[in-house]
Design a protein around this motif. Structure first.
Motif, mmCIF file in Angstrom:
data_model
loop_
_atom_site.group_PDB
_atom_site.id
_atom_site.type_symbol
_atom_site.label_atom_id
_atom_site.label_comp_id
_atom_site.label_asym_id
_atom_site.label_seq_id
_atom_site.Cartn_x
_atom_site.Cartn_y
_atom_site.Cartn_z
ATOM 1 N N LEU A 97 1.065 -1.003 -0.116
ATOM 2 C CA LEU A 97 -0.034 -0.028 0.047
ATOM 3 C C LEU A 97 0.969 1.156 -0.122
ATOM 4 O O LEU A 97 2.023 1.199 0.545
ATOM 5 N N PRO A 98 0.515 2.400 -0.738
ATOM 6 C CA PRO A 98 1.216 3.443 -0.756
ATOM 7 C C PRO A 98 1.298 4.121 0.615
ATOM 8 O O PRO A 98 0.216 4.161 1.301
ATOM 9 N N THR A 99 2.351 4.851 0.959
ATOM 10 C CA THR A 99 2.084 5.625 2.300
ATOM 11 C C THR A 99 1.844 7.271 2.007
ATOM 12 O O THR A 99 1.706 7.984 3.014
ATOM 13 N N SER A 100 1.704 7.578 0.948
ATOM 14 C CA SER A 100 1.568 8.882 0.523
ATOM 15 C C SER A 100 -0.039 9.089 0.522
ATOM 16 O O SER A 100 -0.825 8.439 1.132
ATOM 17 N N ASP A 101 -0.297 10.483 0.429
ATOM 18 C CA ASP A 101 -1.738 11.042 0.559
ATOM 19 C C ASP A 101 -2.816 10.265 -0.636
ATOM 20 O O ASP A 101 -3.771 10.180 -0.328
ATOM 21 N N ASN A 102 -1.984 9.807 -2.077
ATOM 22 C CA ASN A 102 -3.038 9.273 -2.703
ATOM 23 C C ASN A 102 -2.836 7.822 -2.778
ATOM 24 O O ASN A 102 -1.820 7.336 -3.208
ATOM 25 N N PRO A 103 -3.986 7.194 -2.558
ATOM 26 C CA PRO A 103 -4.000 5.897 -2.561
ATOM 27 C C PRO A 103 -3.957 5.097 -3.734
ATOM 28 O O PRO A 103 -3.858 4.086 -3.839
ATOM 29 N N ALA A 104 -4.065 5.911 -4.911
ATOM 30 C CA ALA A 104 -4.123 5.470 -6.416
ATOM 31 C C ALA A 104 -2.617 5.173 -6.727
ATOM 32 O O ALA A 104 -2.356 4.512 -7.928
ATOM 33 N N ASN A 105 -1.640 5.718 -6.070
ATOM 34 C CA ASN A 105 -0.444 5.545 -6.444
ATOM 35 C C ASN A 105 0.055 3.999 -6.377
ATOM 36 O O ASN A 105 -0.525 3.267 -5.760
ATOM 37 N N HIS A 106 1.126 3.619 -7.045
ATOM 38 C CA HIS A 106 1.779 2.375 -7.095
ATOM 39 C C HIS A 106 2.992 2.379 -6.253
ATOM 40 O O HIS A 106 3.870 3.046 -6.283
ATOM 41 N N ALA A 107 2.946 1.404 -5.398
ATOM 42 C CA ALA A 107 4.221 1.171 -4.426
ATOM 43 C C ALA A 107 4.754 -0.287 -4.465
ATOM 44 O O ALA A 107 3.996 -1.247 -4.485
ATOM 45 N N TRP A 108 5.880 -0.425 -4.158
ATOM 46 C CA TRP A 108 6.766 -1.810 -4.334
ATOM 47 C C TRP A 108 7.814 -1.969 -3.262
ATOM 48 O O TRP A 108 8.293 -0.732 -2.816
ATOM 49 N N LEU A 109 7.937 -3.061 -2.701
ATOM 50 C CA LEU A 109 9.103 -3.345 -1.957
ATOM 51 C C LEU A 109 10.116 -4.406 -2.597
ATOM 52 O O LEU A 109 9.685 -4.960 -3.364
ATOM 53 N N LYS A 110 11.234 -4.128 -2.558
ATOM 54 C CA LYS A 110 12.353 -4.912 -2.980
ATOM 55 C C LYS A 110 13.485 -5.266 -1.972
ATOM 56 O O LYS A 110 13.824 -4.365 -0.988
ATOM 57 N N VAL A 111 13.678 -6.448 -1.923
ATOM 58 C CA VAL A 111 14.645 -6.823 -0.843
ATOM 59 C C VAL A 111 15.827 -7.698 -1.514
ATOM 60 O O VAL A 111 15.520 -8.631 -2.308
ATOM 61 N N VAL A 112 17.011 -7.246 -1.279
ATOM 62 C CA VAL A 112 18.342 -7.882 -1.762
ATOM 63 C C VAL A 112 19.177 -8.205 -0.645
ATOM 64 O O VAL A 112 19.477 -7.504 0.284
ATOM 65 N N ALA A 113 19.723 -9.427 -0.890
ATOM 66 C CA ALA A 113 20.787 -10.024 0.118
ATOM 67 C C ALA A 113 22.101 -9.438 -0.483
ATOM 68 O O ALA A 113 22.523 -9.903 -1.605
ATOM 69 N N ARG A 114 22.973 -8.885 0.232
ATOM 70 C CA ARG A 114 24.507 -8.445 -0.213
ATOM 71 C C ARG A 114 25.316 -9.591 0.017
ATOM 72 O O ARG A 114 25.385 -9.920 1.174
ATOM 73 N N LYS A 115 26.011 -10.279 -0.941
ATOM 74 C CA LYS A 115 26.545 -11.129 -0.976
ATOM 75 C C LYS A 115 28.327 -11.104 -1.411
ATOM 76 O O LYS A 115 28.475 -9.967 -2.045
ATOM 77 N N ALA A 116 29.042 -11.926 -0.812
ATOM 78 C CA ALA A 116 30.521 -11.883 -1.042
ATOM 79 C C ALA A 116 31.037 -13.425 -1.264
ATOM 80 O O ALA A 116 30.323 -14.311 -0.679
#
Length: 134
Positions: free
Chosen positions: A37-56
């Motif tokens: 869900l978007p956190t701004s005032d406009n609920p019609a906005n599109h929101a995403w989460l992305k998670v990356v593991a930093r590897k060595a």
């Protein structure tokens, strides 16, 4: 016995399938994500989460061994009027909010960062299986 919000969050573990994708997944370097869900005032906005593991990679051993150094979480929110057909992939013109959390040391820190937007971590999927903007 008092129960704090942080202790409740840490009690809800990140699903093993999500951790396995982050650690060993090969598509999109194991990244996972989902719509939120978007956190701004406009609920019609599109929101995403992305998670990356930093590897060595430790190449001193045979076969080389990959180690997870930490995690990154990115929250991106685009204006509702963004249209890839019309505007292409120039997302910078349409970002309402973009937050990146670098250097999350372990799963507990990752868990706390994710719970800003997600109550159910099972929503996370391999990034290649989501409509995350490229």
């Amino acid at each position: 016995m008092s129960v704090t919000y942080a202790s409740l969050i840490s009690a809800i573990a990140i699903p093993a399938s999500i951790l396995a994708q982050l650690h060993y997944g090969r598509t999109c370097n194991g990244a996972v994500g989902c719509r939120v869900l978007p956190t701004s005032d406009n609920p019609a906005n599109h929101a995403w989460l992305k998670v990356v593991a930093r590897k060595a990679v430790d190449a001193r051993v045979n076969p080389p061994h990959e180690t997870v150094l930490g995690y990154e979480v990115e929250y991106g929110e685009l204006r509702a009027d963004h249209d890839e057909d019309q505007h292409g992939f120039d997302y910078d013109l349409f970002y309402v909010r973009r937050e990146i959390f670098y250097d999350l040391k372990d799963e507990d820190a990752l868990n706390q960062a994710l719970h800003r937007w997600l109550s159910d971590l099972h929503q996370l999927r391999p990034l290649a299986n989501t409509d995350y903007p490229a």
